[in-house]
Design a protein around this motif. Structure first.
Motif, PDB file in Angstrom:
ATOM      1  N   ARG A 247     -17.909  13.228  35.940  1.00 53.09           N
ATOM      2  CA  ARG A 247     -19.303  12.861  35.689  1.00 53.09           C
ATOM      3  C   ARG A 247     -19.436  12.103  34.377  1.00 53.09           C
ATOM      4  NH1 ARG A 247     -21.942  16.810  32.431  1.00 53.09           N
ATOM      5  NH2 ARG A 247     -20.634  18.647  32.109  1.00 53.09           N
TER       6      ARG A 247
ATOM      7  N   ILE B 121     -26.292   5.232  44.379  1.00 47.48           N
ATOM      8  CA  ILE B 121     -24.880   5.221  44.031  1.00 47.48           C
ATOM      9  C   ILE B 121     -24.198   4.397  45.110  1.00 47.48           C
ATOM     10  CG2 ILE B 121     -22.772   6.607  43.837  1.00 47.48           C
ATOM     11  CD1 ILE B 121     -24.560   8.955  42.931  1.00 47.48           C
TER      12      ILE B 121
ATOM     13  N   ASP C 219     -17.582   9.799  33.284  1.00 51.44           N
ATOM     14  CA  ASP C 219     -17.315   8.365  33.500  1.00 51.44           C
ATOM     15  C   ASP C 219     -18.593   7.581  33.756  1.00 51.44           C
ATOM     16  OD1 ASP C 219     -14.612   8.687  33.162  1.00 51.44           O
ATOM     17  OD2 ASP C 219     -14.126   8.618  35.309  1.00 51.44           O
ATOM     18  N   HIS C 220     -19.640   8.260  34.198  1.00 57.32           N
ATOM     19  CA  HIS C 220     -20.895   7.594  34.542  1.00 57.32           C
ATOM     20  C   HIS C 220     -22.070   8.073  33.689  1.00 57.32           C
ATOM     21  CE1 HIS C 220     -18.987   5.752  38.026  1.00 57.32           C
ATOM     22  NE2 HIS C 220     -18.381   6.907  38.184  1.00 57.32           N
TER      23      HIS C 220
ATOM     24  N   THR D  82     -20.100   3.021  41.696  1.00 56.44           N
ATOM     25  CA  THR D  82     -21.120   2.677  40.705  1.00 56.44           C
ATOM     26  C   THR D  82     -22.211   3.734  40.727  1.00 56.44           C
ATOM     27  OG1 THR D  82     -20.688   0.313  40.989  1.00 56.44           O
ATOM     28  CG2 THR D  82     -22.761   0.918  39.931  1.00 56.44           C
ATOM     29  N   ALA D  83     -22.411   4.394  39.585  1.00 57.46           N
ATOM     30  CA  ALA D  83     -23.470   5.386  39.408  1.00 57.46           C
ATOM     31  C   ALA D  83     -24.076   5.176  38.029  1.00 57.46           C
ATOM     32  CB  ALA D  83     -22.919   6.804  39.543  1.00 57.46           C
ATOM     33  N   LYS D  84     -25.390   5.235  37.951  1.00 56.59           N
ATOM     34  CA  LYS D  84     -26.127   5.006  36.699  1.00 56.59           C
ATOM     35  C   LYS D  84     -25.731   3.673  36.054  1.00 56.59           C
ATOM     36  CE  LYS D  84     -27.624   8.205  33.976  1.00 56.59           C
ATOM     37  NZ  LYS D  84     -27.739   9.333  33.029  1.00 56.59           N
TER      38      LYS D  84
ATOM     39  N   ILE E 166     -22.908   2.198  35.970  1.00 57.96           N
ATOM     40  CA  ILE E 166     -21.539   2.141  35.455  1.00 57.96           C
ATOM     41  C   ILE E 166     -20.567   2.162  36.628  1.00 57.96           C
ATOM     42  CG2 ILE E 166     -19.806   3.308  34.030  1.00 57.96           C
ATOM     43  CD1 ILE E 166     -22.216   4.598  32.509  1.00 57.96           C
ATOM     44  N   THR E 167     -19.669   1.186  36.671  1.00 59.62           N
ATOM     45  CA  THR E 167     -18.692   1.088  37.749  1.00 59.62           C
ATOM     46  C   THR E 167     -17.323   1.518  37.246  1.00 59.62           C
ATOM     47  OG1 THR E 167     -19.922  -0.748  38.746  1.00 59.62           O
ATOM     48  CG2 THR E 167     -17.626  -0.481  39.426  1.00 59.62           C
ATOM     49  N   LYS E 168     -16.708   2.429  37.982  1.00 59.75           N
ATOM     50  CA  LYS E 168     -15.358   2.911  37.669  1.00 59.75           C
ATOM     51  C   LYS E 168     -14.536   2.906  38.951  1.00 59.75           C
ATOM     52  CE  LYS E 168     -15.863   4.132  33.313  1.00 59.75           C
ATOM     53  NZ  LYS E 168     -15.049   3.663  32.221  1.00 59.75           N
TER      54      LYS E 168
END
Length: 191
Positions: free
Chosen positions: A163, A103, A165-166, A125-127, A129-131
């Motif tokens: 969570r 992450i 979100d990713h 960025t996690a998994k 996916i960037t938010k």
């Protein structure tokens, strides 16, 4: 004459920029912790930590008001003190460590809210996916560490992320596990 004045003004600005020193601070692993908690069944909180992470802060100001924060978290280092639960969290239902071992966070903005407190905005960025997230950053001061003789700065970072979100634990609805995850980081940084 105006051209000469404009050129001199530009050269002065470049000279000031060239002499602005960016100090790099690195997290002290032995005095830093990254924790999280999530509500289970709507009645209690379950907490854990990521035991391996690295973070840096670049800043040219003593109060860190221009800080740029970057962090990399080893997802496989997750610990909730329950081996079976940790294995489940590392699997495809949650973090899918095999595909997404890290992450990352990189700040994009810092805004003072007074008294050494800031709103820190950045890309998480996690998994894959960037938010964009906003967290509360509390600068707790800088001292000389008596053991290392190095300048040491202390910070507390806290906030809430979702969570969903990713795509983390998407098969576990909010009544079972809250979508909101509380994040708390207590860290010392050395130059």
């Amino acid at each position: 004459m105006r051209k000469v004045g404009l050129i001199l003004s530009m050269l002065s600005m470049l000279a000031l920029t060239a002499f602005t020193i960016q100090n790099l601070w690195k997290s002290d692993k032995g005095h830093s912790e990254l924790g999280f908690s999530i509500t289970h069944l709507g009645i209690s909180d379950v907490s854990g930590t990521f035991n391996e992470f690295e973070a840096t802060i670049s800043s040219s100001k003593e109060d860190f008001s221009d800080a740029v924060v970057e962090a990399t978290i080893n997802v496989g280092s997750i610990s909730t003190r329950i081996g079976d639960r940790d294995a489940h969290l590392k699997g495809p239902d949650f973090f899918d460590v095999e595909k997404y071992p890290e992450i990352t966070f990189k700040s994009t903005r810092i805004k003072s809210v007074g008294g050494g407190k800031y709103k820190l905005t950045g890309d998480l960025t996690a998994k894959g996916i960037t938010k964009t997230v906003e967290m509360d950053l509390n600068y707790r001061g800088t001292v000389e560490n008596p053991m290392t003789k190095k300048p040491t700065a202390g910070f507390k970072l806290s906030g809430t992320i979702k969570r969903s979100d990713h795509g983390i634990g998407s098969g576990f609805p909010a009544p079972l596990l809250s979508d909101e995850v509380e994040i708390t980081v207590n860290a010392e940084f050395q130059q």
